[in-house]
Scaffold this active site. Structure first.
Site, short mmCIF file in Angstrom:
data_model
loop_
_atom_site.label_atom_id
_atom_site.label_comp_id
_atom_site.label_asym_id
_atom_site.label_seq_id
_atom_site.Cartn_x
_atom_site.Cartn_y
_atom_site.Cartn_z
N ASP A 1 20.44 16.24 34.14
CA ASP A 1 20.63 15.99 32.78
C ASP A 1 22.10 15.29 32.98
OD1 ASP A 1 20.87 15.50 30.10
OD2 ASP A 1 21.53 17.60 29.77
N ALA B 1 28.57 14.85 23.80
CA ALA B 1 28.15 15.79 24.74
C ALA B 1 27.51 15.26 26.20
CB ALA B 1 27.26 16.74 24.24
N ASN C 1 16.51 8.53 24.95
CA ASN C 1 17.50 8.40 23.78
C ASN C 1 18.41 7.21 24.00
OD1 ASN C 1 19.05 9.71 26.08
ND2 ASN C 1 20.03 11.12 24.61
N HIS D 1 19.89 10.67 32.46
CA HIS D 1 20.32 9.69 31.42
C HIS D 1 20.81 8.40 32.23
CE1 HIS D 1 19.86 12.33 27.88
NE2 HIS D 1 20.10 13.18 28.63
N LEU D 2 20.38 7.36 32.36
CA LEU D 2 20.80 6.11 32.83
C LEU D 2 21.48 5.24 31.93
CD1 LEU D 2 18.10 5.48 35.73
CD2 LEU D 2 20.66 6.15 36.05
N ARG D 3 21.12 5.02 30.56
CA ARG D 3 21.84 4.29 29.68
C ARG D 3 21.35 3.00 29.74
NH1 ARG D 3 22.98 9.18 27.22
NH2 ARG D 3 24.66 10.14 28.00
N HIS E 1 29.35 9.31 29.61
CA HIS E 1 29.70 8.71 28.27
C HIS E 1 31.15 8.25 28.59
CE1 HIS E 1 27.22 10.59 25.33
NE2 HIS E 1 26.80 11.52 26.04
N HIS F 1 16.58 21.60 30.65
CA HIS F 1 18.11 22.34 30.65
C HIS F 1 18.20 23.61 30.15
CE1 HIS F 1 18.14 20.37 26.90
NE2 HIS F 1 18.32 19.03 27.43
N HIS G 1 13.97 19.47 24.60
CA HIS G 1 15.10 19.71 24.11
C HIS G 1 15.18 20.99 23.38
CE1 HIS G 1 19.49 19.13 23.72
NE2 HIS G 1 19.23 19.78 22.76
N HIS H 1 15.47 15.10 35.08
CA HIS H 1 16.06 14.72 33.81
C HIS H 1 17.30 14.01 33.95
CE1 HIS H 1 16.91 16.56 29.66
NE2 HIS H 1 17.84 15.55 29.69
N LEU I 1 25.43 19.36 25.91
CA LEU I 1 24.29 20.34 25.03
C LEU I 1 23.06 20.54 26.04
CD1 LEU I 1 24.96 18.80 21.42
CD2 LEU I 1 25.39 21.04 22.40
N LYS J 1 9.25 12.71 25.44
CA LYS J 1 10.37 13.72 25.17
C LYS J 1 10.36 14.11 23.97
CE LYS J 1 14.36 15.68 25.72
NZ LYS J 1 15.51 15.69 26.44
O1 DOR Z 1 24.92 17.05 26.89
C1 DOR Z 1 23.92 16.32 26.69
N1 DOR Z 1 23.98 14.92 26.63
N2 DOR Z 1 22.71 16.98 26.30
C2 DOR Z 1 21.71 16.06 25.57
O2 DOR Z 1 20.87 16.81 25.12
C3 DOR Z 1 21.97 14.64 25.45
C4 DOR Z 1 22.89 14.28 26.56
C5 DOR Z 1 23.18 12.97 26.23
O3 DOR Z 1 22.42 11.82 25.95
O4 DOR Z 1 24.58 12.36 26.29
ZN ZN Z 2 19.52 15.05 28.55
#
Ligand code: DOR
Ligand code: ZN
Length: 347
Positions: free
Chosen positions: A247, A263, A41, A16-18, A251, A174, A136, A14, A219, A99
């Site tokens: 996860d 989050a 996302n 996130h690489l943006r 940011h 998560h 999620h 899990h 989150l 997802k």
């Molecule tokens: O803390 C989180 N950040 N929870 C998520 O479900 C999404 C993630 C994000 O994409 O920043």
């Molecule tokens: Zn996530």
């Protein structure tokens, strides 16, 4: 004292690489993982096989030469996802999973599922084809307390969906509660749960006691200490239903340090050192490999990675940057609050 731990190369189920400058900055920090399930996302979200294939190409371009990472793409489930598109993307080897974000549950989830009856045909097709659903697990009902949203989701949504869709392979992403641990333990081999690095380390006091600390806000939000201990117990038990999904969710500080901040905890740079420390604290170093390198692959029907990594315990702590730069922005790295004596050896 020097101790050496050699384990199969870990996977991150899990991540996130943006995109854009953020992708370029953060992808190298996950390069030593083997496989990683890539969250869809983005803005706009990754909803078609073509978008997933393009995103995968951008990720590969952002990785340094010789990186081990093999991105495993996902599609973002919406109310209007066509089952045929999911099946085609899976058949063509573009995606590993789908997802599910309940609409409004978290960052960039506005396009998520609002009505579970509308996605029933997709879920049935996925069950038939053996495509895992990464969930999620939080309700979005504003009447439900944020600390209860995972437990309520299990009762109101997850359990009914699983009963209505026999054979659907589900990953509870998560998990943050003993309720999540108990539900995963009670399931069969079509159910598993990922646990993040940070939820093994922090409870809600880290966010709120003595001042508000936005870098610990994610989150699902971290819960009380008894839940953290249940997660530690699950992760270090060796039970095949629990495996690592960091996860890691970067940011910019400019987006986190706000009256309404984003989050996410950015744990990619120091995750393996933190995990080794945590497993050592719990007398479970011999089970780190199961959690980080074996259980997830087995759930996804893949062999473990062929090669291995070496972690070395030294007398001097491993040091990591406290932040990295992404374009014009700064991204703060998760601070576990204790020294990290396990060093990930670089080849
Ligand atoms: O803390 C989180 N950040 N929870 C998520 O479900 C999404 C993630 C994000 O994409 O920043
Ligand atoms: Zn996530």
């Amino acid at each position: 004292m020097t101790d050496t731990l050699i384990i199969r190369r870990p996977d991150d189920w899990h991540l996130h690489l943006r995109d854009g400058a953020m992708l370029a900055a953060v992808a190298p920090h996950s390069a030593d993982f083997g496989r990683a399930i890539i969250m869809p996302n983005l803005v706009p979200p990754v909803v078609t096989g073509a978008q997933a294939a393009d995103y995968r190409a951008r990720i590969l371009a952002a990785l340094p030469a010789g990186a081990a990472l093999q991105p495993q793409m996902t599609l973002y489930l919406t109310d209007s996802t066509d089952p045929a598109d999911v099946l085609a993307a899976h058949r063509d080897g573009i995606i590993r999973a789908v997802k599910l974000y309940p609409a409004g549950a978290t960052t960039n989830s506005a396009s998520g599922v609002t009505d579970f009856d509308r996605v029933r045909p997709v879920l049935e097709a996925m069950a038939e084809a053996g495509i895992p659903l990464c969930v999620h697990g939080e309700v979005t009902d504003p009447a439900v307390d944020i600390f209860d949203r995972e437990a309520v989701f299990i009762d109101r949504v997850l359990d009914p969906v699983r009963r209505a869709t026999p054979g659907l392979r589900v990953v509870m992403e998560h998990i943050t509660t003993s309720d999540g641990v108990d539900y995963a333990r009670a399931g069969g081999d079509d159910l598993a749960a990922t646990i993040t690095t940070h939820h093994l380390v922090i409870n809600r006091n880290a966010i709120l006691a003595g001042g508000i600390r936005p870098h610990y806000y994610c989150l699902p939000v971290a819960k009380r200490e008894s839940h953290r201990l249940a997660l530690r117990n699950a992760a270090t038990s060796g039970d095949a239903r629990f495996f690592l999904g960091t996860d890691s969710a970067p940011h910019a500080d400019s987006a986190k340090l706000q009256p309404c901040g984003c989050a996410g905890c950015f744990t990619a740079p120091n995750t393996m050192s933190i995990l080794a420390q945590v497993f050592e604290q719990d007398g479970a170093l011999d089970r780190l490999e199961a959690f980080a390198s074996l259980n997830g692959a087995a759930f996804y029907g893949l062999p473990p990675n062929d090669d291995r990594i070496t972690l070395t315990r030294r007398d001097t702590p491993a040091t990591y940057p406290t932040s990295i730069t992404a374009g014009d922005e700064t991204v703060t790295v998760f601070d576990p609050g204790f020294a990290l004596y396990w060093h990930l050896e670089k080849k």
